[in-house]
Each structure stands twice: as C-alpha cells, then as structure tokens.
Scaffold this active site. Sequence first.
Site, PDB file in Angstrom:
ATOM      1  N   ASN A 102       0.664  -1.190  -0.118  1.00 34.70           N
ATOM      2  CA  ASN A 102      -0.127  -0.084   0.030  1.00 34.70           C
ATOM      3  C   ASN A 102       0.772   1.453   0.020  1.00 34.70           C
ATOM      4  O   ASN A 102       1.917   1.138  -0.085  1.00 34.70           O
ATOM      5  CB  ASN A 102      -0.950  -0.177   1.233  1.00 34.70           C
ATOM      6  CG  ASN A 102      -2.209   0.617   0.945  1.00 34.70           C
ATOM      7  OD1 ASN A 102      -2.407   1.660   0.141  1.00 34.70           O
ATOM      8  ND2 ASN A 102      -3.436   0.091   1.585  1.00 34.70           N
ATOM      9  N   LYS A 153      14.339  -8.249  15.678  1.00 36.57           N
ATOM     10  CA  LYS A 153      14.861  -9.791  15.582  1.00 36.57           C
ATOM     11  C   LYS A 153      13.903 -10.665  15.146  1.00 36.57           C
ATOM     12  O   LYS A 153      12.724 -10.258  14.601  1.00 36.57           O
ATOM     13  CB  LYS A 153      14.952 -10.177  17.210  1.00 36.57           C
ATOM     14  CG  LYS A 153      13.621 -10.108  17.968  1.00 36.57           C
ATOM     15  CD  LYS A 153      13.709 -10.773  19.313  1.00 36.57           C
ATOM     16  CE  LYS A 153      12.501 -10.584  20.016  1.00 36.57           C
ATOM     17  NZ  LYS A 153      12.678 -10.714  21.647  1.00 36.57           N
ATOM     18  N   LYS A 199       0.986 -13.899  19.999  1.00 34.92           N
ATOM     19  CA  LYS A 199      -0.283 -14.909  19.361  1.00 34.92           C
ATOM     20  C   LYS A 199       0.490 -15.603  18.552  1.00 34.92           C
ATOM     21  O   LYS A 199       1.230 -15.307  17.575  1.00 34.92           O
ATOM     22  CB  LYS A 199      -1.409 -14.308  19.039  1.00 34.92           C
ATOM     23  CG  LYS A 199      -2.432 -14.921  18.472  1.00 34.92           C
ATOM     24  CD  LYS A 199      -3.508 -14.270  17.936  1.00 34.92           C
ATOM     25  CE  LYS A 199      -4.888 -15.191  18.133  1.00 34.92           C
ATOM     26  NZ  LYS A 199      -6.056 -14.453  17.468  1.00 34.92           N
ATOM     27  N   HIS A 222      24.328   1.993  11.268  1.00 34.96           N
ATOM     28  CA  HIS A 222      25.357   2.718  11.401  1.00 34.96           C
ATOM     29  C   HIS A 222      26.127   2.109  12.458  1.00 34.96           C
ATOM     30  O   HIS A 222      25.641   1.536  13.849  1.00 34.96           O
ATOM     31  CB  HIS A 222      25.135   4.138  11.711  1.00 34.96           C
ATOM     32  CG  HIS A 222      24.441   4.921  10.530  1.00 34.96           C
ATOM     33  ND1 HIS A 222      25.067   4.995   8.943  1.00 34.96           N
ATOM     34  CD2 HIS A 222      23.108   4.799  10.267  1.00 34.96           C
ATOM     35  CE1 HIS A 222      24.309   5.615   8.516  1.00 34.96           C
ATOM     36  NE2 HIS A 222      22.907   5.528   8.963  1.00 34.96           N
TER      37      HIS A 222
END
Length: 187
Positions: free
Chosen positions: A85, A166, A183, A115
């Site tokens: 989108n 992560k 969930k 960086h």
Amino acid sequence: MSELTEKQKMLQGLEYFPSDKSLQQDRANAKRLCQQFNQFDIDDRKGSRKIIKSLFGHCQGAWIEPNFYCDYGYNIATGKNFYANHGLVILDAATVTFGDDVMIAPGVLISTATHPLDVVKRNKGIETAKPIKVGNSVWIGMGAKILEGVSIGDNAVIAAGAVVNKDVEPNTVVAGVPACVIKTIPV
C-alpha cells in the site's frame, strides 16, 4: 589481488562508504525510477509495473501503490502476488527478499542499513547493511518498521506500529516496540 569496491563491500555486508560516487549514482538512478513510478498516470498500471520490474533485482509480480521509495532497487526481490500500500520505503543496501503472497499496509519502513556504535567510524560516514528476508503469506501492518538482518517466517503477521529488530517465527503475530510474540496462529 585488487581491493574491493565500496559496492562490493556493501553487498558483502562489510563496512562501506555510502558516499562513494558509484553508490551515489546507483541511488540517483533508483530515485529517478521511483519518481517516475510515483508520478505515473494512475490509469496506466501496466507502465508503472514496468518501472518496478526494471527497478527491482527480481520481480515475479508486484502491485505497489504510490508513493514508493527505495535506495537501490536492485537488491529487492519479490515473489508472486506481492502487494504494498501507499508509503512503502525500502532502504536496500543489502538484499530484501519477499516470498509469495506478501501484503504490506501503508507507511511501512524496511531498512537493511545500520551505522556503527563507534562514534569515530559513524562520524566518518561508515555504514553496514544486513539482508532482510520475508517469507510467504506474511502481512506487515501499517507503520511497522523492519530492521536490518531480520528474517520473518511464513504466515507471520507484524502488527501495526511494531518495530521488528529480531527474527519472527512462522505462524506468529508480533507487536510492540520492540516487537514480541503476542499470539500463535493455528495451522
């Protein structure tokens, strides 16, 4: 043996200088193509898709709503039925690979670049980049941010506003800053 170019360093995940002339030219080319895409006649979807196919390194099928921005383009690969989108930004100093049937909501940022923590290196303009991989049938919610080096497993959902720093397991929903599992999706 010859010394690596800054582009070769970037693509290998090594420290590099993004201010290198060759990389500046690559980014300028991508910006021009993004500008053309974003200004394309809305009724000419075939023409705008042609721009995306020429910009991306690999594109099996993509429908992207303008405005779209990226750094290089050639490091982006999409599978079949990719949809993004409005307002997608992909900072692709390393590869960004999307599986099939990926959906991206408005205002998402995906960034492979980072960086150094070392202030001397950072002030010199050094940068590194780590690849991002998004599996099949992933939904990335509005305003989410996907950071360098992350892999997102098949069927995962990234909630709106999440900051993913992560890896995300398949069949999970992650939310929050930083994103964590809220969930499990039954399969």
